[in-house]
Enzyme design. Structure first.
Site, mmCIF file in Angstrom:
data_model
loop_
_atom_site.group_PDB
_atom_site.id
_atom_site.type_symbol
_atom_site.label_atom_id
_atom_site.label_comp_id
_atom_site.label_asym_id
_atom_site.label_seq_id
_atom_site.Cartn_x
_atom_site.Cartn_y
_atom_site.Cartn_z
ATOM 1 N N ASN A 9 26.654 38.683 80.978
ATOM 2 C CA ASN A 9 26.140 37.610 81.838
ATOM 3 C C ASN A 9 24.855 36.975 81.299
ATOM 4 O O ASN A 9 24.292 36.095 81.923
ATOM 5 C CB ASN A 9 25.919 38.116 83.268
ATOM 6 C CG ASN A 9 24.769 39.113 83.371
ATOM 7 O OD1 ASN A 9 24.273 39.613 82.361
ATOM 8 N ND2 ASN A 9 24.356 39.409 84.578
ATOM 9 N N LYS A 41 22.469 34.831 78.416
ATOM 10 C CA LYS A 41 22.668 33.632 77.588
ATOM 11 C C LYS A 41 22.643 34.011 76.113
ATOM 12 O O LYS A 41 22.125 35.049 75.735
ATOM 13 C CB LYS A 41 21.618 32.556 77.921
ATOM 14 C CG LYS A 41 20.254 32.763 77.306
ATOM 15 C CD LYS A 41 19.261 31.701 77.742
ATOM 16 C CE LYS A 41 19.557 30.319 77.277
ATOM 17 N NZ LYS A 41 19.492 30.046 75.846
ATOM 18 N N LYS A 66 25.578 33.774 73.958
ATOM 19 C CA LYS A 66 26.873 34.140 73.380
ATOM 20 C C LYS A 66 27.380 33.053 72.431
ATOM 21 O O LYS A 66 27.763 33.321 71.294
ATOM 22 C CB LYS A 66 27.884 34.400 74.506
ATOM 23 C CG LYS A 66 27.487 35.564 75.415
ATOM 24 C CD LYS A 66 28.445 35.754 76.574
ATOM 25 C CE LYS A 66 28.342 34.704 77.654
ATOM 26 N NZ LYS A 66 27.074 34.763 78.405
ATOM 27 N N THR A 67 27.373 31.815 72.912
ATOM 28 C CA THR A 67 27.821 30.694 72.090
ATOM 29 C C THR A 67 26.835 30.433 70.960
ATOM 30 O O THR A 67 27.233 30.163 69.816
ATOM 31 C CB THR A 67 28.002 29.435 72.962
ATOM 32 O OG1 THR A 67 29.032 29.695 73.919
ATOM 33 C CG2 THR A 67 28.370 28.219 72.136
ATOM 34 N N THR A 68 25.551 30.520 71.248
ATOM 35 C CA THR A 68 24.528 30.299 70.223
ATOM 36 C C THR A 68 24.698 31.287 69.073
ATOM 37 O O THR A 68 24.590 30.907 67.898
ATOM 38 C CB THR A 68 23.122 30.415 70.836
ATOM 39 O OG1 THR A 68 23.011 29.465 71.900
ATOM 40 C CG2 THR A 68 22.042 30.162 69.812
ATOM 41 N N ARG A 118 26.345 30.360 59.041
ATOM 42 C CA ARG A 118 26.335 31.307 57.920
ATOM 43 C C ARG A 118 27.586 31.129 57.060
ATOM 44 O O ARG A 118 27.499 31.046 55.825
ATOM 45 C CB ARG A 118 26.257 32.736 58.463
ATOM 46 C CG ARG A 118 26.316 33.811 57.393
ATOM 47 C CD ARG A 118 26.205 35.182 58.005
ATOM 48 N NE ARG A 118 24.849 35.399 58.480
ATOM 49 C CZ ARG A 118 24.503 36.316 59.386
ATOM 50 N NH1 ARG A 118 25.426 37.100 59.923
ATOM 51 N NH2 ARG A 118 23.258 36.464 59.751
ATOM 52 N N PHE A 146 33.329 21.459 82.899
ATOM 53 C CA PHE A 146 33.418 22.717 83.639
ATOM 54 C C PHE A 146 34.525 22.648 84.687
ATOM 55 O O PHE A 146 34.679 21.634 85.372
ATOM 56 C CB PHE A 146 32.079 23.038 84.309
ATOM 57 C CG PHE A 146 30.990 23.348 83.327
ATOM 58 C CD1 PHE A 146 30.974 24.558 82.651
ATOM 59 C CD2 PHE A 146 29.988 22.435 83.062
ATOM 60 C CE1 PHE A 146 29.977 24.857 81.734
ATOM 61 C CE2 PHE A 146 28.985 22.719 82.144
ATOM 62 C CZ PHE A 146 28.986 23.931 81.481
ATOM 63 N N TRP A 204 34.708 23.986 87.517
ATOM 64 C CA TRP A 204 34.237 23.808 88.894
ATOM 65 C C TRP A 204 33.891 22.350 89.178
ATOM 66 O O TRP A 204 33.731 21.965 90.324
ATOM 67 C CB TRP A 204 33.063 24.731 89.216
ATOM 68 C CG TRP A 204 31.896 24.618 88.271
ATOM 69 C CD1 TRP A 204 30.855 23.745 88.342
ATOM 70 C CD2 TRP A 204 31.660 25.412 87.123
ATOM 71 N NE1 TRP A 204 29.986 23.943 87.314
ATOM 72 C CE2 TRP A 204 30.444 24.963 86.529
ATOM 73 C CE3 TRP A 204 32.343 26.472 86.509
ATOM 74 C CZ2 TRP A 204 29.917 25.540 85.384
ATOM 75 C CZ3 TRP A 204 31.805 27.023 85.354
ATOM 76 C CH2 TRP A 204 30.607 26.562 84.814
ATOM 77 N N GLU A 211 34.216 30.376 74.919
ATOM 78 C CA GLU A 211 34.464 30.390 76.371
ATOM 79 C C GLU A 211 35.947 30.552 76.712
ATOM 80 O O GLU A 211 36.377 30.192 77.810
ATOM 81 C CB GLU A 211 33.916 29.127 77.044
ATOM 82 C CG GLU A 211 32.467 28.812 76.709
ATOM 83 C CD GLU A 211 31.446 29.704 77.402
ATOM 84 O OE1 GLU A 211 31.840 30.682 78.063
ATOM 85 O OE2 GLU A 211 30.248 29.419 77.277
#
Length: 199
Positions: free
Chosen positions: A39, A41, A43-45, A53, A94, A96, A131
């Site tokens: 949960n 921040k 993950k994508t970064t 790389r 998104f 939602w 995601e």
């Protein structure tokens, strides 16, 4: 040499021996499945960092963005002109916001077709499924379809999967799993996401 320096040297020597032993025993060469979940921040970064790389070494990379495709993305902006980068975007925003299961499912399946193409291509060294965990959670994609594509991908290809609540089967398949844990997030205190920092 002082007692402290002597103890430090002995400790570092033991550490070196353990590290050298692990390096010597790591003899298998193949692509990996990496899962960035949790949960917190980043993950994508982290995935984009690995993309950078791989591109830096001249490898071909595919990125499929399932949720954030309509968002500005500084990493994508910076790297998208690299001829070795192929990006596919779901481009519905998104779920939602859309609140349309049928349209979201169709959009997901269309971008999954791009992901499946990348996962079958032996020239693509790294594939990021950004995601994708939400697509599985909401039932837009079937876990067996994703697993089959991962199992049948070229042996040298690495895949990074990002998103909260990674499916247990993906976690079980993964070689490396990192769980980002939120301790504090500025957004919870009413601070807006910052361009160039958060996106």
């Amino acid at each position: 040499m002082s007692d402290r320096e002597t103890r430090h040297k002995a400790s570092m020597q033991k550490l070196k021996e353990r590290v050298d032993e692990k390096v010597a025993s790591a003899t298998e060469q193949r692509g990996l499945i990496i899962v960035n979940t949790g949960n917190g921040k980043g993950k994508t970064t982290a995935a984009w960092g690995t993309v950078t790389r791989a591109l830096g070494y001249g490898y071909k990379v595919g990125v499929v963005q399932f949720i954030k495709g309509l968002w500005e993305c500084g990493e994508r902006n910076r790297l998208e002109d690299d001829p070795n980068l192929d990006v596919a975007i779901m481009a519905t925003g998104f779920t939602w916001e859309t609140q349309n299961r049928e349209a979201d499912t169709q959009a997901c399946r269309e971008v999954w077709a791009e992901a499946a193409r990348m996962l079958a291509d032996p020239d693509v060294y790294l594939v990021v499924l950004d995601e994708i965990t939400y697509m599985l959670k909401f039932g837009y994609l079937d876990i067996d379809t994703v697993k089959q594509a991962l199992e049948n991908r070229p042996p040298e290809q690495t895949v990074i999967i990002t998103g909260r609540n990674a499916h247990r089967d993906l976690v079980a398949m993964a070689d490396t799993v990192t769980e980002m844990q939120e301790v504090r997030h500025a957004f919870a205190s009413g601070i807006q996401a910052r361009r160039g920092i958060d996106f």
